[in-house]
Every structure is written in structure tokens, then in C-alpha cells.
Write a protein that holds these residues in place. Structure first.
Motif, PDB file in Angstrom:
ATOM      1  N   ALA A  30       0.830  -1.203   0.000  1.00  0.00           N
ATOM      2  CA  ALA A  30       0.000   0.000   0.000  1.00  0.00           C
ATOM      3  C   ALA A  30       0.866   1.255   0.000  1.00  0.00           C
ATOM      4  O   ALA A  30       0.577   2.230  -0.691  1.00  0.00           O
ATOM      5  CB  ALA A  30      -0.923  -0.007   1.213  1.00  0.00           C
ATOM      6  N   VAL A  31       1.980   1.208   0.764  1.00  0.00           N
ATOM      7  CA  VAL A  31       2.874   2.363   0.797  1.00  0.00           C
ATOM      8  C   VAL A  31       3.525   2.594  -0.562  1.00  0.00           C
ATOM      9  O   VAL A  31       3.656   3.721  -1.036  1.00  0.00           O
ATOM     10  CB  VAL A  31       3.924   2.172   1.905  1.00  0.00           C
ATOM     11  CG1 VAL A  31       4.972   3.239   1.839  1.00  0.00           C
ATOM     12  CG2 VAL A  31       3.262   2.215   3.235  1.00  0.00           C
ATOM     13  N   MET A  32       3.905   1.459  -1.225  1.00  0.00           N
ATOM     14  CA  MET A  32       4.456   1.619  -2.575  1.00  0.00           C
ATOM     15  C   MET A  32       3.409   2.211  -3.521  1.00  0.00           C
ATOM     16  O   MET A  32       3.733   2.989  -4.414  1.00  0.00           O
ATOM     17  CB  MET A  32       4.916   0.269  -3.105  1.00  0.00           C
ATOM     18  CG  MET A  32       6.159  -0.260  -2.435  1.00  0.00           C
ATOM     19  SD  MET A  32       6.653  -1.741  -3.295  1.00  0.00           S
ATOM     20  CE  MET A  32       7.529  -2.573  -2.021  1.00  0.00           C
ATOM     21  N   GLY A  33       2.139   1.840  -3.316  1.00  0.00           N
ATOM     22  CA  GLY A  33       1.078   2.427  -4.131  1.00  0.00           C
ATOM     23  C   GLY A  33       0.979   3.925  -3.947  1.00  0.00           C
ATOM     24  O   GLY A  33       0.816   4.664  -4.923  1.00  0.00           O
ATOM     25  N   THR A  34       1.111   4.403  -2.699  1.00  0.00           N
ATOM     26  CA  THR A  34       1.109   5.864  -2.503  1.00  0.00           C
ATOM     27  C   THR A  34       2.322   6.498  -3.174  1.00  0.00           C
ATOM     28  O   THR A  34       2.235   7.631  -3.653  1.00  0.00           O
ATOM     29  CB  THR A  34       1.101   6.223  -1.023  1.00  0.00           C
ATOM     30  OG1 THR A  34       2.185   5.559  -0.389  1.00  0.00           O
ATOM     31  CG2 THR A  34      -0.182   5.837  -0.382  1.00  0.00           C
ATOM     32  N   GLY A  35       3.441   5.758  -3.236  1.00  0.00           N
ATOM     33  CA  GLY A  35       4.601   6.277  -3.961  1.00  0.00           C
ATOM     34  C   GLY A  35       4.273   6.497  -5.426  1.00  0.00           C
ATOM     35  O   GLY A  35       4.597   7.541  -5.996  1.00  0.00           O
ATOM     36  N   ILE A  67       9.620   6.984   3.596  1.00  0.00           N
ATOM     37  CA  ILE A  67      10.488   6.620   4.716  1.00  0.00           C
ATOM     38  C   ILE A  67       9.703   6.592   6.021  1.00  0.00           C
ATOM     39  O   ILE A  67       9.806   5.627   6.800  1.00  0.00           O
ATOM     40  CB  ILE A  67      11.668   7.602   4.796  1.00  0.00           C
ATOM     41  CG1 ILE A  67      12.592   7.392   3.610  1.00  0.00           C
ATOM     42  CG2 ILE A  67      12.441   7.412   6.076  1.00  0.00           C
ATOM     43  CD1 ILE A  67      13.648   8.435   3.498  1.00  0.00           C
ATOM     44  N   ILE A  68       8.853   7.624   6.265  1.00  0.00           N
ATOM     45  CA  ILE A  68       8.175   7.609   7.568  1.00  0.00           C
ATOM     46  C   ILE A  68       7.114   6.520   7.630  1.00  0.00           C
ATOM     47  O   ILE A  68       6.930   5.901   8.671  1.00  0.00           O
ATOM     48  CB  ILE A  68       7.609   8.987   7.952  1.00  0.00           C
ATOM     49  CG1 ILE A  68       6.602   9.476   6.946  1.00  0.00           C
ATOM     50  CG2 ILE A  68       8.688   9.990   8.161  1.00  0.00           C
ATOM     51  CD1 ILE A  68       5.874  10.678   7.444  1.00  0.00           C
ATOM     52  N   PHE A  69       6.463   6.207   6.506  1.00  0.00           N
ATOM     53  CA  PHE A  69       5.510   5.094   6.527  1.00  0.00           C
ATOM     54  C   PHE A  69       6.218   3.779   6.797  1.00  0.00           C
ATOM     55  O   PHE A  69       5.711   2.925   7.536  1.00  0.00           O
ATOM     56  CB  PHE A  69       4.762   5.005   5.200  1.00  0.00           C
ATOM     57  CG  PHE A  69       3.475   5.778   5.176  1.00  0.00           C
ATOM     58  CD1 PHE A  69       2.436   5.424   6.003  1.00  0.00           C
ATOM     59  CD2 PHE A  69       3.310   6.864   4.344  1.00  0.00           C
ATOM     60  CE1 PHE A  69       1.253   6.127   5.984  1.00  0.00           C
ATOM     61  CE2 PHE A  69       2.133   7.572   4.324  1.00  0.00           C
ATOM     62  CZ  PHE A  69       1.108   7.199   5.143  1.00  0.00           C
ATOM     63  N   ILE A  70       7.408   3.600   6.198  1.00  0.00           N
ATOM     64  CA  ILE A  70       8.094   2.328   6.398  1.00  0.00           C
ATOM     65  C   ILE A  70       8.597   2.203   7.826  1.00  0.00           C
ATOM     66  O   ILE A  70       8.549   1.117   8.428  1.00  0.00           O
ATOM     67  CB  ILE A  70       9.210   2.178   5.355  1.00  0.00           C
ATOM     68  CG1 ILE A  70       8.558   1.780   4.042  1.00  0.00           C
ATOM     69  CG2 ILE A  70      10.209   1.120   5.748  1.00  0.00           C
ATOM     70  CD1 ILE A  70       9.477   1.590   2.931  1.00  0.00           C
TER      71      ILE A  70
ATOM     72  N   VAL D  76      15.380   2.499   0.680  1.00  0.00           N
ATOM     73  CA  VAL D  76      14.781   2.282   2.001  1.00  0.00           C
ATOM     74  C   VAL D  76      13.900   1.038   1.988  1.00  0.00           C
ATOM     75  O   VAL D  76      13.941   0.224   2.922  1.00  0.00           O
ATOM     76  CB  VAL D  76      13.978   3.532   2.425  1.00  0.00           C
ATOM     77  CG1 VAL D  76      13.174   3.252   3.667  1.00  0.00           C
ATOM     78  CG2 VAL D  76      14.913   4.660   2.687  1.00  0.00           C
ATOM     79  N   ILE D  77      13.136   0.844   0.898  1.00  0.00           N
ATOM     80  CA  ILE D  77      12.303  -0.360   0.797  1.00  0.00           C
ATOM     81  C   ILE D  77      13.178  -1.603   0.801  1.00  0.00           C
ATOM     82  O   ILE D  77      12.869  -2.605   1.470  1.00  0.00           O
ATOM     83  CB  ILE D  77      11.430  -0.291  -0.467  1.00  0.00           C
ATOM     84  CG1 ILE D  77      10.364   0.783  -0.297  1.00  0.00           C
ATOM     85  CG2 ILE D  77      10.750  -1.612  -0.733  1.00  0.00           C
ATOM     86  CD1 ILE D  77       9.623   1.081  -1.552  1.00  0.00           C
TER      87      ILE D  77
END
Lengths: 91, 131, 178, 85, 117
Positions: A30-35, A67-70, D76-77
Motif C-alpha cells: 500500500a505504501v508503494m502504491g502511494t509512492g 520513509i516515515i511510513f516504512i 529504504v524499501i
């Protein structure tokens, strides 16, 4: 004409990435999707003649927000429904 | 060559307007769905940031004019004042992006605190009021 | 050079050569960012590069001004041309493999040892290997490189070394190791 | 001139759709991160090309920011996947 | 002179577009993660470099900033693919291989054993 088709393709990609990042259960994806939403949105701003906004969106959307989401999903769980144990995730 | 692309932009102005506004409203609705329906707190914050993105796109779309150029004076563009797009929505959006990032950071740090106390990040399992 | 690897990054010594090298690189990057030659901007650039070079020269550069000697510049140009040729060849290779319907691939992971001791030279070698035909550096532990090869012709480390890395390493040895 | 730009933009759009396909389908997180990387690379190139279309020098700066910062998210990922963050 | 530069620039832009497309196609067609990384990295790096350089040849006064973009693309893209490959291998993504050639497995096992003991 090709420009209009490109704009429509970009809009579809943007909405698809947004829907993906809402629907998928794994929070990392999901975070990659926001990216991806942020990247394509930056191209939208660029086409609407706002390079300063595109620049800020690029810097904040692709680097800092990811970064902050991860860091958050590292400190909490990666699975949305919290079924998979944190140690056993193999995805 | 720039003129040909500008002609395309003028000719299909309605389609571009509808496309941009439609995309913006679609993003806002998707984000609103996530904020209202999802149980996980991180998912809610993701929905908030998508909603933010839609609102930013709507604002920049309001400021756009036909055949416009960026509102920055640079060599070769000293007399392009009447062709420039509206800079006020862009400045507003620029501020809103930064503030949205700060809000996201604060919300995520609160989620980490909440997780350390309750060992869950789902709002229907957090039952006590004080923490 | 060999015992430099054991020294931690923050405890390396700084020297005038490293300082001048860092200053030059930073100033060139500043010129690229601003792209103007007005006196005020040039003076600001000089000050900013001086401050950055003062604090980071021992981390940023590995061997100071030795790299910028005239005969090494020639090797740099030679390395550049070899690299560009390999990059173009690699891309046509990828295009051939992607377009052909039956996907002619035979992948595997091979390893070989490198003679380079300088860590920056190893970084350059690893990046070059990633961009050249059919190879992708996965890891470098010590002086052993582990390379994913899309069309393995031989498992032997010597053969792999000859096919993948020799043409780059010869020039890099001349630049960084004398 | 215009026809070449049209062809290149079409190819870029098809590339974006293909990498979106890999992003949605990709079985593991590495595939998805690679799709994100390809996305940002294609969009960097498209931005420089659009700077040529609009003929303004300032627009190159946005592409510069993308080229500098685009790989930070992927790194980072990758560190998170490795478990070393 | 300027016309020749323009033609070369347009040719470079066309080549770049084709290679960007091929990189994305390789991302879809290849069978496993490592071959995907290979195709994606190489083709998209040369595609982006060549497109950006082509624009630099069309506008010779932009060339310094264009060169910096090219250098950053060339440095950053292999780094990210290298980090992804390493992380995926350590998380247990097994490479697709017809002849089972895998020299890296032993080294990873040894390193993990050293870390735990």
C-alpha cells in the motif's frame, strides 16, 4: 490527440494506484502504491504548469513519506488484519 | 513546435478540464472511503494522504488557464505576464503539501505510541479511552 | 592501501590532496546546479564548497589528488569509452533476449575474486558489471564478487572473471592501484 | 519533429502501463519495488522531454530532483525487506 | 551545424524511448526477479540517459545540468537494483535456473551463521 490519450492514461494509472493502495492487505505494498500516486501526481502538476509544486511533491512524496511510513510499519505490523505473525512473514 | 502542442491544449480544453477535475474528485472519494471504512490506523492515514493529493490536484486545476505558462519570470519570458497561470493556488498547494507531510508524521508517531500500549493498530480493538 | 580497509570511516585522516579534490568536485557540481557565471554566485559557490570540503574530505575521497594526474586522466577517458561500448552492447543484448519469443536465457549465480583492494574502485567495478551485458552484481563479500549471469557459459571462477570483469579491472588497476 | 515526439510519448505511456501491470501482479515485494523504480525513471525522462516541449529551462530542475531523490525510496524499501533498517 | 545536432538529438530521443519501452517489456516478460532486475535496470538506464542527452543536444545551453542528471541516473540506478537483488536473496527468493548454478547460497549461510553465533 495523443496528448489527450496520454492524459487519460495517466488519470487511469493514478486512480488504479490509489485503489490498489486502499484495497491491498499488505501495508508495504500500500505504501508503494502511494509512492506511485505521488510520482504520477507530480507529472500532473508538471503538465498543469506548476513546476514548483511538482518539485515539492517529488521531494516529499517519493522520499520522505515513504520513509516515515516504512518506519511506522516496521514498528507496528505489516499485515492490515494482523493475522500473519510479524516474525513469520515471508512475502 | 510548442505552438502545435498549445493548439492541442486549446482545442481539447474541455476534455482536459473534465479529466483533471474528475481525477481529483475520484482521488478525494477513494481517500474518503478509506478514512470511513477501514479499520487499520495506518490504512486510514494512507487514505488521508490520498485525499490530500486529490485536493491539491483540484486546487492546481482551478488555477490553470488556456495556453498558460509557469508563473516564473526568467530570461525570454519577461513579458509573458498575461499568459501566466494563477500563482496563488500554487502557493497555497505548496504550503498544504508541507503541512500535510507534518500531519502525516505526527499521526504516524501517535500510531506507534498506540501500538506499543495496546499491541494492536485496529480501531475496533482499542476499547479503553485512556492510554 | 591494504590496511586502510580496517580503519573506520570517521577515523580516516584528512590530507591537503583530499581537501583539494573534494573542493574541485563540489565546485563542479555547484556550477552544474546553478549554470551561471556571475561573480556573486561563483564566490558563494567557492565558500560553500570550502565548508563542505573542510568537513567531509576524509569520507568523500579515497586517495586524493593522485587520481587526477594527467596520465590517469587518459585512462579515465579510455575507461569511459570501454564502458559506453559495453553499455550499448548490453542493451542490444537485452533487446534481443526480450523480443525473441522463446526467451533464450540460462541464468545462474557465479563468483570470482577481484584483485582490486581499494573500496571505491570496487564500487565502480560493481556498478560497471551491473550495466554490462547479461550480468548483475548481487553481493561483494571481501574480495569475492557474486554475479547473477543471464547466460552462464562456465561455472569456473577464472572463466567468469575473464568474461565479465577483466577489461574493466585492467584499467581500474592502472587508475587506483599504482 | 512532432511525429518523433508523439512516438516517444506513446512508447513511454505503454511502458508505464506495463510496469503498472508488473506492480499489480508482481508476486513479491522486490518485483513491486522494481516497478516503482522503472516508473520513476520513465517519468524523469518524460519530464526532461516535456521541458523541451514547453521550451522553459526551469522545468529541468524538477527532473534533476527526481534523478537525485528517486532512488532513496527504493533503497529504504530494500533495506526494510532485508530486515536491516 | 545546428541542424546536424538537431537530427542527432532527435535520433537519441527516439532510441531512448524505444529502450525505455523495452525495459518495461522485459519487466513483464522475464520469468523471475533477478532476470527482471537485469532487463529493467540496463534498458531503462540507457533509455533515460539517451533521452536526456538528446534533449541536451537540442538545447546546447542546458548541457551542464543535463550532464549532472545523466551522471546521477547512471550512479543511482545500478545501486538500487543491487540493493534489491541482495535483499530479495536474503529473504529467500530462489533464482530461476535451468542447471542449478548457485554459488551464493553457501556464502549467505556462512554469514548468517557467523551473525547468530
Amino acid at each position: 490527440m495523443i496528448f489527450i490519450i496520454l492524459l487519460i492514461i495517466m488519470a487511469v494509472l493514478l486512480l488504479a494506484a490509489a485503489v490498489y493502495s486502499i484495497v491491498h492487505r499488505d501495508l508495504l505494498f500500500a505504501v508503494m502504491g502511494t509512492g506511485i500516486v505521488s510520482v504520477v501526481l507530480s507529472l500532473f502538476f508538471y503538465l498543469l504548469q506548476a513546476p514548483d509544486v511538482a518539485l515539492t511533491e517529488a521531494a516529499i512524496g517519493i522520499a520522505l513519506t515513504t520513509i516515515i511510513f516504512i518506519i511506522t510499519i516496521r514498528n507496528t505490523t505489516r499485515d492490515e488484519d494482523e493475522i500473519i505473525d510479524k516474525e513469520n512473514e515471508k512475502l | 513546435m510548442q505552438e502545435e502542442f498549445n493548439e492541442i491544449f486549446i482545442k481539447y480544453h474541455e476534455i482536459i478540464t473534465i479529466g483533471v477535475y474528475g481525477t481529483a474528485i475520484g482521488l478525494i472519494l477513494i481517500g474518503l472511503y478509506a478514512v470511513l471504512m477501514k479499520k487499520n490506523l495506518v490504512k486510514i492515514v494512507i487514505g488521508l494522504s490520498i485525499m490530500d493529493a486529490g485536493i491539491h490536484l483540484l486546487f492546481v486545476g482551478i488555477g490553470y488557464i488556456q495556453n498558460g505558462t509557469a508563473p516564473i519570470f526568467s530570461p525570454g519570458y519577461e513579458n509573458a505576464g498575461e499568459r501566466m497561470v494563477d500563482p496563488v493556488p500554487q502557493a497555497l498547494v505548496l504550503t498544504a503539501i508541507i503541512i500535510g507531510f507534518a500531519i502525516t508524521a505526527v499521526a504516524l508517531s501517535l500510531i506507534i505510541r498506540l501500538y506499543k500500549h495496546h499491541h494492536t493498530a485496529k480501531i475496533d480493538q482499542i476499547k479503553s479511552l485512556k492510554w | 592501501m591494504t590496511n586502510k580497509k580496517s580503519i573506520p570511516l570517521l577515523k580516516r585522516k584528512s590530507s591537503p590532496g583530499k581537501f583539494i579534490y573534494t573542493f574541485l568536485i563540489m565546485f563542479i557540481i555547484w556550477l552544474g546546479f546553478t549554470t551561471s557565471f556571475e561573480p556573486a554566485e561563483l564566490i558563494t559557490g567557492v565558500f560553500v564548497s570550502l565548508i563542505i570540503a573542510l568537513f567531509t574530505d576524509r569520507i568523500f575521497s579515497c586517495c586524493g589528488m593522485r587520481v587526477l594526474m594527467p596520465h590517469k586522466i587518459i585512462y579515465f577517458i579510455q575507461y569511459f569509452f570501454v564502458f559506453i561500448m559495453a553499455l550499448i552492447k548490453a542493451n542490444f543484448d537485452v533487446a534481443r533476449r526480450v523480443i525473441s519469443p522463446d526467451l533464450p536465457i540460462n541464468p545462474g549465480i557465479v563468483k570470482f575474486k577481484t584483485k582490486l583492494t581499494n573500496s571505491f574502485a570496487r564500487l565502480v567495478l560493481a556498478n560497471s558489471i551491473t550495466l554490462t551485458p547479461g550480468t548483475l552484481t548481487i553481493d561483494a563479500i571481501g574480495n569475492t564478487f557474486y554475479v547473477h549471469w543471464i547466460d552462464v557459459t562456465s561455472e569456473e571462477p577464472e572463466v567468469a572473471y575473464k568474461e565479465i570483469a577483466e577489461s574493466f579491472e585492467k584499467i581500474l588497476m592502472k587508475i587506483y592501484e599504482d | 519533429m512532432t511525429i518523433i515526439l508523439t512516438i516517444v510519448f506513446t512508447l513511454m505511456a505503454i511502458g508505464l502501463i506495463l510496469s503498472m501491470f508488473r506492480f499489480v501482479k508482481g508476486p513479491r515485494s522486490g518485483d513491486r519495488a522494481m516497478a516503482l523504480d522503472t516508473f520513476s525513471i520513465i517519468i524523469t525522462a518524460a519530464m526532461v522531454l516535456l521541458a523541451h516541449v514547453f521550451e522553459r529551462y526551469i522545468y529541468v530542475d524538477v527532473a534533476l530532483i527526481y534523478a537525485v531523490l528517486g532512488f532513496v525510496g527504493v533503497i529504504v524499501i530494500a533495506r526494510y525487506i532485508e530486515g536491516a533498517l | 551545424m545546428m541542424e546536424i545536432l538537431e537530427y542527432i538529438g532527435m535520433a537519441l530521443i527516439l532510441i531512448g524511448g524505444i529502450f525505455l519501452f523495452l525495459g518495461a517489456l522485459g519487466l513483464v516478460r522475464m520469468p523471475d526477479l533477478y532476470t527482471r532486475l537485469q532487463a529493467g535496470t540496463k534498458a531503462s538506464t540507457l533509455g533515460a540517459m539517451s533521452t536526456v542527452l538528446g534533449v541536451g543536444l537540442l538545447h546546447p545551453d542546458w548541457i551542464l545540468k543535463i550532464l549532472i542528471i545523466v551522471i546521477f541516473i547512471g550512479v543511482a540506478n545500478p545501486l538500487s537494483s543491487h540493493a534489491l537483488a541482495r535483499a530479495s536473496y536474503r529473504k529467500g527468493v530462489i533464482p530461476f535456473s535451468k542447471n542449478n548454478i548457485d554459488k551464493y547460497k553457501k556464502a549467505v549461510k556462512k554469514q548468517i551463521k557467523n551473525l547468530t553465533s
